[in-house]
Design a protein around this motif. Structure first.
Motif, PDB file in Angstrom:
ATOM      1  N   ALA A 160      -9.212  -4.007  -7.926  1.00  0.00           N
ATOM      2  CA  ALA A 160      -9.358  -3.212  -9.144  1.00  0.00           C
ATOM      3  C   ALA A 160      -8.912  -1.769  -8.911  1.00  0.00           C
ATOM      4  CB  ALA A 160     -10.808  -3.252  -9.631  1.00  0.00           C
ATOM      5  N   GLU A 161      -9.257  -1.213  -7.766  1.00  0.00           N
ATOM      6  CA  GLU A 161      -8.846   0.151  -7.430  1.00  0.00           C
ATOM      7  C   GLU A 161      -7.322   0.233  -7.269  1.00  0.00           C
ATOM      8  OE1 GLU A 161      -9.385   4.272  -6.388  1.00  0.00           O
ATOM      9  OE2 GLU A 161     -10.465   2.810  -7.582  1.00  0.00           O
ATOM     10  N   ALA A 162      -6.731  -0.746  -6.635  1.00  0.00           N
ATOM     11  CA  ALA A 162      -5.276  -0.755  -6.463  1.00  0.00           C
ATOM     12  C   ALA A 162      -4.574  -0.819  -7.821  1.00  0.00           C
ATOM     13  CB  ALA A 162      -4.853  -1.928  -5.585  1.00  0.00           C
ATOM     14  N   VAL A 163      -5.053  -1.673  -8.697  1.00  0.00           N
ATOM     15  CA  VAL A 163      -4.457  -1.789 -10.035  1.00  0.00           C
ATOM     16  C   VAL A 163      -4.601  -0.465 -10.774  1.00  0.00           C
ATOM     17  CG1 VAL A 163      -4.709  -2.917 -12.286  1.00  0.00           C
ATOM     18  CG2 VAL A 163      -4.724  -4.290 -10.200  1.00  0.00           C
ATOM     19  N   ARG A 207      -1.633   3.134   1.651  1.00  0.00           N
ATOM     20  CA  ARG A 207      -1.702   2.315   2.862  1.00  0.00           C
ATOM     21  C   ARG A 207      -3.143   1.945   3.233  1.00  0.00           C
ATOM     22  NH1 ARG A 207       2.116   1.106   6.491  1.00  0.00           N
ATOM     23  NH2 ARG A 207       3.466   2.703   5.623  1.00  0.00           N
ATOM     24  N   ALA A 208      -4.063   2.885   3.131  1.00  0.00           N
ATOM     25  CA  ALA A 208      -5.453   2.592   3.495  1.00  0.00           C
ATOM     26  C   ALA A 208      -6.043   1.517   2.576  1.00  0.00           C
ATOM     27  CB  ALA A 208      -6.301   3.855   3.430  1.00  0.00           C
ATOM     28  N   LEU A 209      -5.718   1.569   1.301  1.00  0.00           N
ATOM     29  CA  LEU A 209      -6.213   0.561   0.370  1.00  0.00           C
ATOM     30  C   LEU A 209      -5.517  -0.772   0.608  1.00  0.00           C
ATOM     31  CD1 LEU A 209      -8.042  -0.191  -1.941  1.00  0.00           C
ATOM     32  CD2 LEU A 209      -6.379   0.820  -3.524  1.00  0.00           C
ATOM     33  N   ASN A 210      -4.248  -0.730   0.944  1.00  0.00           N
ATOM     34  CA  ASN A 210      -3.496  -1.935   1.303  1.00  0.00           C
ATOM     35  C   ASN A 210      -4.209  -2.651   2.455  1.00  0.00           C
ATOM     36  OD1 ASN A 210      -1.581  -3.444   2.947  1.00  0.00           O
ATOM     37  ND2 ASN A 210       0.044  -2.596   1.697  1.00  0.00           N
ATOM     38  N   LYS A 211      -4.564  -1.904   3.476  1.00  0.00           N
ATOM     39  CA  LYS A 211      -5.246  -2.481   4.631  1.00  0.00           C
ATOM     40  C   LYS A 211      -6.626  -3.011   4.249  1.00  0.00           C
ATOM     41  CE  LYS A 211      -2.820   0.161   8.131  1.00  0.00           C
ATOM     42  NZ  LYS A 211      -2.938   1.111   9.249  1.00  0.00           N
ATOM     43  N   ALA A 212      -7.327  -2.298   3.362  1.00  0.00           N
ATOM     44  CA  ALA A 212      -8.659  -2.743   2.931  1.00  0.00           C
ATOM     45  C   ALA A 212      -8.566  -4.052   2.156  1.00  0.00           C
ATOM     46  CB  ALA A 212      -9.313  -1.662   2.076  1.00  0.00           C
ATOM     47  N   ILE A 213      -7.528  -4.204   1.362  1.00  0.00           N
ATOM     48  CA  ILE A 213      -7.342  -5.446   0.608  1.00  0.00           C
ATOM     49  C   ILE A 213      -7.144  -6.608   1.579  1.00  0.00           C
ATOM     50  CG2 ILE A 213      -5.753  -6.685  -0.927  1.00  0.00           C
ATOM     51  CD1 ILE A 213      -5.461  -3.985  -2.456  1.00  0.00           C
ATOM     52  N   PHE A 214      -6.281  -6.431   2.560  1.00  0.00           N
ATOM     53  CA  PHE A 214      -6.063  -7.485   3.551  1.00  0.00           C
ATOM     54  C   PHE A 214      -7.332  -7.781   4.348  1.00  0.00           C
ATOM     55  CE2 PHE A 214      -1.459  -6.617   3.107  1.00  0.00           C
ATOM     56  CZ  PHE A 214      -1.037  -7.918   2.925  1.00  0.00           C
ATOM     57  N   ALA A 215      -8.091  -6.738   4.691  1.00  0.00           N
ATOM     58  CA  ALA A 215      -9.289  -6.917   5.507  1.00  0.00           C
ATOM     59  C   ALA A 215     -10.389  -7.673   4.771  1.00  0.00           C
ATOM     60  CB  ALA A 215      -9.812  -5.553   5.962  1.00  0.00           C
ATOM     61  N   THR A 216     -10.459  -7.529   3.459  1.00  0.00           N
ATOM     62  CA  THR A 216     -11.541  -8.167   2.701  1.00  0.00           C
ATOM     63  C   THR A 216     -11.129  -9.481   2.055  1.00  0.00           C
ATOM     64  OG1 THR A 216     -10.992  -6.813   0.764  1.00  0.00           O
ATOM     65  CG2 THR A 216     -12.721  -5.989   2.245  1.00  0.00           C
ATOM     66  N   CYS A 217      -9.856  -9.784   2.050  1.00  0.00           N
ATOM     67  CA  CYS A 217      -9.371 -11.020   1.432  1.00  0.00           C
ATOM     68  C   CYS A 217      -9.953 -12.221   2.178  1.00  0.00           C
ATOM     69  CB  CYS A 217      -7.853 -11.065   1.477  1.00  0.00           C
ATOM     70  SG  CYS A 217      -7.154 -12.555   0.754  1.00  0.00           S
ATOM     71  N   GLY A 218     -10.717 -13.043   1.475  1.00  0.00           N
ATOM     72  CA  GLY A 218     -11.285 -14.242   2.068  1.00  0.00           C
ATOM     73  C   GLY A 218     -12.579 -14.045   2.834  1.00  0.00           C
ATOM     74  N   SER A 219     -12.951 -12.790   3.096  1.00  0.00           N
ATOM     75  CA  SER A 219     -14.169 -12.569   3.871  1.00  0.00           C
ATOM     76  C   SER A 219     -15.275 -11.884   3.079  1.00  0.00           C
ATOM     77  CB  SER A 219     -13.861 -11.734   5.117  1.00  0.00           C
ATOM     78  OG  SER A 219     -13.417 -10.447   4.747  1.00  0.00           O
ATOM     79  N   ASP A 220     -14.902 -11.092   2.093  1.00  0.00           N
ATOM     80  CA  ASP A 220     -15.887 -10.355   1.299  1.00  0.00           C
ATOM     81  C   ASP A 220     -15.397 -10.286  -0.141  1.00  0.00           C
ATOM     82  OD1 ASP A 220     -17.682  -8.585   0.150  1.00  0.00           O
ATOM     83  OD2 ASP A 220     -17.612  -7.167   1.819  1.00  0.00           O
ATOM     84  N   PRO A 221     -15.696 -11.306  -0.941  1.00  0.00           N
ATOM     85  CA  PRO A 221     -15.165 -11.367  -2.305  1.00  0.00           C
ATOM     86  C   PRO A 221     -15.505 -10.159  -3.172  1.00  0.00           C
ATOM     87  CG  PRO A 221     -16.147 -13.466  -1.705  1.00  0.00           C
ATOM     88  CD  PRO A 221     -16.483 -12.500  -0.612  1.00  0.00           C
TER      89      PRO A 221
END
Length: 68
Positions: A52-55, A30-44
Motif C-alpha cells: 500500500a505504501e509503495a502504491v 530501494r528500502a521499501l523495495n527490500k521491505a516488500i521482498f522481506a515480508t512477501c510470504g512471511s508476514d502478510p
C-alpha cells in the motif's frame, strides 16, 4: 505470463512474481523495495502495508510529474 500492475489504471503488464510493471517498480524507494521482498510470504500484514505504501508513493510521484 503476466498480470496487471498494482498501480490503478496502469496499462503495462507486470510479469508473474512481480508486483508492478518495471516503469512503476523503478519508482519504489530501494528500502521499501527490500521491505516488500522481506515480508512477501512471511508476514502478510506487513507485506500488505508495504505494498500500500509503495502504491501511494508511486501515485504521488505520477501526480507530481503530471503537474510539472
Amino acid at each position: 505470463m503476466s498480470h496487471r500492475c498494482a498501480i490503478p489504471f496502469c496499462v503495462h503488464p507486470a510479469k508473474d512474481g512481480q508486483l508492478m510493471c518495471w516503469p512503476h517498480w523503478r519508482r519504489v524507494p530501494r528500502a521499501l523495495n527490500k521491505a516488500i521482498f522481506a515480508t512477501c510470504g512471511s508476514d502478510p500484514a506487513a507485506y500488505g502495508e508495504n505494498v500500500a505504501e509503495a502504491v501511494r508513493i508511486v501515485q504521488e510521484k505520477e501526480e507530481a510529474d503530471a503537474c510539472s
